[in-house]
Write a protein that holds these residues in place. Structure first.
Motif, PDB file in Angstrom:
ATOM      1  N   TRP A 104       8.536   3.921  -1.540  1.00 43.07           N
ATOM      2  CA  TRP A 104       8.526   2.691  -0.881  1.00 43.07           C
ATOM      3  C   TRP A 104       9.766   2.197  -0.755  1.00 43.07           C
ATOM      4  O   TRP A 104      10.630   2.789  -1.235  1.00 43.07           O
ATOM      5  N   ASP A 105       9.807   1.127  -0.243  1.00 45.79           N
ATOM      6  CA  ASP A 105      10.905   0.290  -0.187  1.00 45.79           C
ATOM      7  C   ASP A 105      10.452  -0.887  -0.756  1.00 45.79           C
ATOM      8  O   ASP A 105       9.590  -1.373  -1.479  1.00 45.79           O
ATOM      9  N   GLU A 106      11.140  -2.254  -0.216  1.00 43.38           N
ATOM     10  CA  GLU A 106      10.789  -3.593  -0.869  1.00 43.38           C
ATOM     11  C   GLU A 106       9.472  -4.015  -0.742  1.00 43.38           C
ATOM     12  O   GLU A 106       9.032  -4.818  -1.224  1.00 43.38           O
ATOM     13  N   ARG A 107       8.972  -3.656   0.668  1.00 44.63           N
ATOM     14  CA  ARG A 107       7.889  -4.077   1.066  1.00 44.63           C
ATOM     15  C   ARG A 107       6.700  -3.361   1.136  1.00 44.63           C
ATOM     16  O   ARG A 107       5.261  -3.707   1.131  1.00 44.63           O
ATOM     17  N   PHE A 108       6.891  -2.031   1.458  1.00 43.70           N
ATOM     18  CA  PHE A 108       5.643  -1.089   1.687  1.00 43.70           C
ATOM     19  C   PHE A 108       5.851   0.218   1.046  1.00 43.70           C
ATOM     20  O   PHE A 108       6.789   0.519   0.479  1.00 43.70           O
ATOM     21  N   PHE A 109       4.607   0.845   0.750  1.00 45.35           N
ATOM     22  CA  PHE A 109       4.388   2.026   0.247  1.00 45.35           C
ATOM     23  C   PHE A 109       4.227   3.113   1.541  1.00 45.35           C
ATOM     24  O   PHE A 109       3.577   2.605   2.510  1.00 45.35           O
ATOM     25  N   TYR A 110       4.786   4.117   1.383  1.00 44.09           N
ATOM     26  CA  TYR A 110       4.532   5.152   2.400  1.00 44.09           C
ATOM     27  C   TYR A 110       3.965   6.301   2.018  1.00 44.09           C
ATOM     28  O   TYR A 110       4.248   6.845   0.935  1.00 44.09           O
ATOM     29  N   MET A 111       2.908   6.711   2.655  1.00 40.53           N
ATOM     30  CA  MET A 111       2.001   7.892   2.243  1.00 40.53           C
ATOM     31  C   MET A 111       1.934   8.936   3.499  1.00 40.53           C
ATOM     32  O   MET A 111       2.250   8.510   4.627  1.00 40.53           O
ATOM     33  N   GLU A 112       1.666  10.161   2.949  1.00 37.27           N
ATOM     34  CA  GLU A 112       1.335  11.401   4.152  1.00 37.27           C
ATOM     35  C   GLU A 112       0.020  11.657   3.743  1.00 37.27           C
ATOM     36  O   GLU A 112      -0.400  11.657   2.618  1.00 37.27           O
TER      37      GLU A 112
END
Length: 184
Positions: A104-112
């Protein structure tokens, strides 16, 4: 979500599948149906995105995240998807949909998310999403605090970092400039 009955099935049967941790992959066995196909008699590219919804619902339910967010009226929202198709899925073909949070970053979660058949990976997607409260989008720090995650994000894969940078660049562009660049 246009796979309502399958989504209900995923929710109602999630208790039978193994609990997963926040950063653990969740695997979901599925089957293609005739209404998933396009005129080429393989799964339509748009249907893949709908199938990915099922994997994210499964991950949230099995990891226990759903009850936190449901109670607070937070909604998960997809903000972007990058997809790579590798093999076709045919009618009545079994496959495994694997979903995992990369970071994740400050705004978003990242998924695969991957769709895998016995012959190998059929599709891989990177998905970025956030949670939206009645007042608007939530910073990831608020979401992580709610679920008790205190560690820093794992390092995102290089491809995801480049994609995230491209998304920022696209967001800053004037739509007229983008259209002009496409026309020329």
């Amino acid at each position: 979500m246009n796979l309502l009955f399958r989504a209900i099935w995923v929710l109602c049967t999630s208790w039978r599948r193994r609990h997963v941790g926040f950063l653990e992959p969740a695997e979901l066995g599925l089957l293609t149906f005739p209404n998933d196909l396009d005129i080429n008699l393989h799964v339509n590219n748009g249907r893949y995105l709908s199938l990915l919804d099922l994997g994210r619902v499964d991950l949230m339910q099995r990891s226990g995240l759903w009850r936190h967010f449901f109670r607070r009226r937070w909604l998960p929202v997809v903000a972007g998807v990058m997809v790579r198709f590798r093999r076709s899925l045919k009618v009545c073909q079994r496959f495994t949909l694997t979903t995992r949070i990369l970071g994740w970053d400050e705004r978003f979660f990242y998924m695969e998310q991957q769709i895998v058949t016995p012959k190998g990976v059929a599709m891989i997607a990177y998905v970025r999403g956030c949670f939206v409260a009645p007042g608007g989008p939530l910073p990831t720090a608020v979401v992580l605090a709610e679920i008790g995650v205190t560690e820093l994000s794992p390092e995102l894969p290089e491809a995801v970092r480049h994609w995230a940078a491209a998304e920022v660049a696209m967001a800053r562009q004037d739509p007229a400039t983008v259209i002009s660049a496409i026309e020329n």
